[in-house]
Design a protein around this motif. Structure first.
Motif: not given
Length: 92
Positions: A44-70
Motif C-alpha cells: 500500500r505504501l509503495i502503490a500510494n507513492n507510485l500514484r503520487q509520482s505519476r503525472p496527471q492525466a490529460s483532460p482530453r480522452w476518448h473511448s477505445d473498444e475492441m473485441v478480444i477472445k477469451i
C-alpha cells in the motif's frame, strides 16, 4: 531488496512468479508466496507513492473498444485513453 520486489509488482503488470524469477536472476532466492506476503505488508505504501509520482492525466480522452477472445468466446474490451496514449481505465 524487499521494496524493490514489491515495487516491480506494483509498477509493472507482473505476477508473483515473474518477480520471483527476476529476483532469482539477481541471485536472490525467494518464493512467490514470500513476494505476496511482502506485498501485503508494504504494498500500500509503495502503490500510494507510485500514484503520487505519476503525472496527471490529460483532460482530453476518448473511448477505445475492441473485441478480444477469451476461451474461444468474444468479449468487448473498453478502454478510456487520454490524448497522450495513457490508459486511464478498462473494462471487459
Amino acid at each position: 531488496m524487499i521494496l524493490y520486489a514489491v515495487w516491480l509488482y506494483a509498477r509493472f503488470t507482473l505476477s508473483f512468479r515473474d518477480v520471483e524469477e527476476m529476483l532469482a536472476e539477481r541471485g536472490v532466492d525467494v518464493s512467490n508466496e514470500t513476494v505476496r506476503r511482502w506485498l501485503l505488508k508494504v504494498g500500500r505504501l509503495i502503490a500510494n507513492n507510485l500514484r503520487q509520482s505519476r503525472p496527471q492525466a490529460s483532460p482530453r480522452w476518448h473511448s477505445d473498444e475492441m473485441v478480444i477472445k477469451i476461451r474461444s468466446r468474444n468479449h468487448w474490451l473498453c478502454r478510456a485513453v487520454d490524448d497522450e496514449g495513457e490508459i486511464l481505465d478498462f473494462l471487459v
